[in-house]
Design an enzyme around this catalytic site. Structure first.
Site, PDB file in Angstrom:
ATOM      1  N   ARG A 207      61.377 -18.744  70.922  1.00  0.00           N
ATOM      2  CA  ARG A 207      60.340 -19.473  70.201  1.00  0.00           C
ATOM      3  C   ARG A 207      59.665 -18.560  69.177  1.00  0.00           C
ATOM      4  O   ARG A 207      59.664 -17.335  69.332  1.00  0.00           O
ATOM      5  CB  ARG A 207      59.288 -20.005  71.176  1.00  0.00           C
ATOM      6  N   HIS A 313      61.902 -24.340  64.310  1.00  0.00           N
ATOM      7  CA  HIS A 313      62.159 -24.569  65.728  1.00  0.00           C
ATOM      8  C   HIS A 313      63.580 -25.089  65.957  1.00  0.00           C
ATOM      9  O   HIS A 313      64.126 -24.944  67.055  1.00  0.00           O
ATOM     10  CB  HIS A 313      61.149 -25.561  66.304  1.00  0.00           C
ATOM     11  N   ARG A 316      66.096 -22.591  67.298  1.00  0.00           N
ATOM     12  CA  ARG A 316      66.141 -22.481  68.762  1.00  0.00           C
ATOM     13  C   ARG A 316      67.054 -23.568  69.322  1.00  0.00           C
ATOM     14  O   ARG A 316      67.833 -23.320  70.248  1.00  0.00           O
ATOM     15  CB  ARG A 316      64.718 -22.593  69.324  1.00  0.00           C
ATOM     16  N   HIS A 339      62.966 -22.897  80.125  1.00  0.00           N
ATOM     17  CA  HIS A 339      62.512 -24.245  80.445  1.00  0.00           C
ATOM     18  C   HIS A 339      62.157 -24.336  81.925  1.00  0.00           C
ATOM     19  O   HIS A 339      62.869 -23.798  82.780  1.00  0.00           O
ATOM     20  CB  HIS A 339      63.617 -25.272  80.141  1.00  0.00           C
ATOM     21  N   TYR A 348      70.609 -30.463  75.454  1.00  0.00           N
ATOM     22  CA  TYR A 348      71.537 -29.606  74.720  1.00  0.00           C
ATOM     23  C   TYR A 348      72.952 -29.720  75.273  1.00  0.00           C
ATOM     24  O   TYR A 348      73.917 -29.651  74.532  1.00  0.00           O
ATOM     25  CB  TYR A 348      71.060 -28.155  74.782  1.00  0.00           C
TER      26      TYR A 348
END
Length: 370
Positions: A207, A313, A316, A339, A348
């Site tokens: 991040r 972002h 990422r 996460h 993803y």
């Protein structure tokens, strides 16, 4: 002229009315809010009344006033206390306060908790429209959480937030991950001191706040990992350095071997001496990089790569998809990205599976000898 906001106090609340007189109230041991039987000429008089009531409570001499003085707990009063008592990150607290101020309090501030019904919540939700689905979903989720706490506190018997799926939102814009040639073009378009930042964001899924607070001591070249222990955010213009948003955010991220020589070169050429030296500082070399400074370099670079739609972002997101394409399990993706729940990492994996048709076509080209 609206009344002035209540003063923040350790016990009770004060509010100056349009008449310039002062009103006082407090939450009693029975969980109800009691108003003073009259208003006061000065805030000192109101504070003296609160002090007397608090003394009765501390000495176990307090008894409920007559029922006529009982004021039902309103959503505005309860949400204020709920937010104050919640252990939140500064950025999250600011976000919740903004949702309360803009979407929840205009409708529910003066409504007693016990008068909130599924019908009134459904009417509010419908009135929000669908122009900002994510913000509406966040507001509904916050409302449901606050009222869930009120159920636990036995102020209301059930939660009136019963709209199925209202706390979830579909992504308004489908993210298209960057291709490797596009990433290469973006990196080439960045200033040298920020090129590694793009590479770590994309290949390591880090991040912005984690990268902007990355220091020399966090890089372990021997084992090829970046140790994520802190992040930086800006709240109302103030820089706040703290731990990542969740416990899962504290992690060691393995750096792809092809990047390690670039990491070492960056440390030698663009990082000041000392363990505390920032890898990607602001122009002064010591303070944390601001997003506005980064964007001045990133926007032209992404435009040159033909990807003006690619938000920072989304780098990422690109890294997450690349990791998923290697066959990483759900748990491995969660660990790499920091996460705390499977939902985001699972997204993803779904994107990676979407390449199955491309793989099948490539297999056919092999069969055709192309």
């Amino acid at each position: 002229m609206p009344p002035k906001p209540r003063r923040k106090r350790s016990f009770g609340g004060l509010r100056q009315l349009p008449s310039k007189r002062w009103q006082a109230n407090y939450t009693a041991p029975d969980g109800l809010i009691y108003n003073a039987p009259h208003t006061f000429d000065t805030s000192l008089d109101a504070e003296a009344w609160l002090a007397a009531e608090r003394r009765k409570i501390s000495m176990d001499l307090w008894v409920p006033p007559s029922e006529a003085l009982v004021k039902p707990v309103t959503f505005g009063e309860y949400s204020y206390r709920w937010l104050e008592d919640r252990p939140l990150k500064p950025r999250t607290r600011q976000h919740y306060q903004a949702i309360l101020d803009s979407l929840l309090l205009p409708t529910f501030e003066d409504v007693a908790l016990k008068h909130l019904t599924p019908a009134s919540v459904r009417r509010w939700y419908t009135d929000q429209g669908a122009s900002r689905p994510t913000y509406r979903a966040h507001a509904y989720g916050l409302l449901r959480t606050i009222l869930g706490t009120a159920v636990t506190d036995e102020i209301i018997s059930s939660n009136p937030c019963t709209i199925r799926g209202a706390g979830a939102s579909k992504r308004a814009v489908k993210i298209k991950p960057a291709t490797l040639p596009e990433l290469e073009a973006i990196v080439a378009g960045m200033p040298e001191r920020l090129r590694l930042m793009v590479l770590l964001a994309s290949w390591c899924g880090m991040r912005f706040g984690e990268l902007a607070e990355l220091r020399r001591q966090d890089i372990d070249l021997k084992h090829g990992v970046v140790r994520v222990r802190r992040g930086v955010t800006r709240v109302k213009g103030q820089v706040v350095i703290g731990t990542p948003k969740t416990t899962a955010g504290i992690r060691d991220v393995a750096v792809p071997p092809h990047l390690l020589p670039l990491v070492e070169a960056h440390l030698n050429e663009h990082t000041a001496p000392g363990r505390e030296a920032l890898l990607f500082p602001a122009d002064d070399g010591t303070s944390n990089l601001a997003t506005s400074t980064l964007y001045r370099a990133y926007y032209p670079a992404r435009a040159a790569a033909g990807r003006e739609d690619l938000r920072w972002h989304d780098l990422r997101h690109t890294g997450a998809v690349l990791a998923a394409q290697t066959g990483a399990t759900l748990a491995e993706l969660m660990g790499r990205l920091g996460h705390s729940s499977p939902a985001a990492a699972l997204r993803y994996q779904h994107v990676a599976r979407g390449r199955d048709a491309e793989i099948a076509e490539a297999l056919s080209r092999i069969a055709r000898g192309e």
